[in-house]
Design an enzyme around this catalytic site. Structure first.
Site, PDB file in Angstrom:
ATOM      1  N   CYS A 121       0.830  -1.203   0.000  1.00 53.12           N
ATOM      2  CA  CYS A 121       0.000   0.000   0.000  1.00 53.12           C
ATOM      3  C   CYS A 121       0.866   1.255   0.000  1.00 53.12           C
ATOM      4  O   CYS A 121       1.983   1.257   0.536  1.00 53.12           O
ATOM      5  CB  CYS A 121      -0.925   0.001   1.220  1.00 53.12           C
ATOM      6  SG  CYS A 121      -2.255  -1.218   1.135  1.00 53.12           S
ATOM      7  N   CYS A 202      -3.460   0.108  -3.351  1.00 53.34           N
ATOM      8  CA  CYS A 202      -4.185   0.386  -2.106  1.00 53.34           C
ATOM      9  C   CYS A 202      -3.529   1.557  -1.379  1.00 53.34           C
ATOM     10  O   CYS A 202      -2.378   1.909  -1.650  1.00 53.34           O
ATOM     11  CB  CYS A 202      -4.235  -0.850  -1.215  1.00 53.34           C
ATOM     12  SG  CYS A 202      -2.621  -1.535  -0.779  1.00 53.34           S
TER      13      CYS A 202
END
Length: 305
Positions: A121, A202
């Site tokens: 992420c 993400c």
């Protein structure tokens, strides 16, 4: 009786000769038909066409396998369980002996599954018309990953491949461009890889665009504008940071308030993303200034009046 026997022999010879003539005629006809059919197939074969793009990269297997091993041993050892030979076989099976204009996403699905891996992420970095700059940046800053920094992108970056229905099944002379046929091996591969890269993003994601392009920094026809932006998941991505970079000393064709950037913002807002846009993101601009240290755009400080 001798006369009748002679007549019978003559008739037998005549029938035999007629049979031989008919057989020879049939053989000649078969050869002619086969020649015509073969000639027709050769005309229809993609190999008879001269495509506009470069042909398959020489020693393709060695290049792909070598890059794969280098990636999992030097760059990302945590992916050491990847089978590079199996990955090569799945890539080869996707295009070898196939018409290079009839490639489908199903052809590449086994490869995508074998070579995929998680993207941490906050590290996904997308780009459009900033190829050289964005990859100089990711080489100097390991906190960000472009598609070309994934295993799939690393293996396929700047190489070419396409098949041919006839032996040896690979065309080393030329391959079709997207303008010649959209379903060519390269275009289908990068579309699938781009979609998968966007779906894996993400946290905070970044996109580096070129504000010196007269036609506009955001283009709906680009890979980012047509595939990646629509495959970002609002449930996984919290923010999209736009880095609008301008060439050092180059034209300032568009800023964060520009027309095409506003179109991008509208698309992202409709999909419920938070957006931050920054003109000439400083860490990237400093990298640009390494090659232009004396340019006025690269002065760290200016005298205030």
């Amino acid at each position: 009786m001798p006369f009748q026997q002679g007549s019978a022999r003559t008739r037998q010879r005549t029938v035999l000769l007629v049979g031989i003539v008919v057989l020879l005629a049939a053989l000649v006809l078969a050869v002619v038909l086969a020649s015509l059919l073969t000639h027709g197939k050769q005309q229809d074969s993609p190999k008879m066409l001269k495509w506009k793009d470069r042909g398959t990269t020489r020693n393709l297997q060695e290049v792909i396998v070598g890059r794969c091993y280098n990636y999992i041993t030097e760059r990302y050892p945590e992916l050491g369980d990847k089978d590079c030979l199996k990955i090569w076989e799945s890539l080869k099976d996707a295009f070898i002996y196939k018409n290079p204009c009839n490639i489908t996403s199903e052809d590449y699905q086994p490869l995508m599954e074998l070579a995929s891996h998680p993207i941490p992420c906050n590290k996904s970095l997308f780009w459009s018309k900033t190829n050289d700059l964005v990859h100089r940046y990711t080489k100097s800053n390991q906190n960000f990953i472009t598609l070309e920094d994934t295993l799939l992108g690393y293996m396929a970056d700047r190489i070419s491949w396409c098949g041919d229905p006839s032996a040896p099944g690979i065309n080393y002379e030329s391959c079709p461009k997207r303008s010649e046929c959209e379903s060519n091996p390269s275009s289908v591969f990068w579309k699938m890889a781009s979609k998968m890269f966007a779906e894996a993003a993400c946290g905070v994601v970044q996109v580096m665009l070129n504000g010196s392009i007269e036609a506009g920094a955001f283009r709906s026809s680009s890979t980012f504008g047509s595939i990646e932006v629509f495959n970002l998941n609002p449930d996984k991505v919290s923010e999209v940071h736009i880095w609008l970079m301008h060439d050092i000393g180059g034209p300032q064709s568009e800023s964060c308030s520009g027309h095409s950037i506003q179109r991008l913002k509208n698309i992202l807002e409709e999909r419920n993303f938070k957006i931050i846009c920054e003109d000439d993101y400083r860490p990237v601009q400093l990298l640009q200034c390494v090659q232009n240290p004396d340019h006025t755009d690269c002065r760290l400080c200016t005298n205030s009046t």
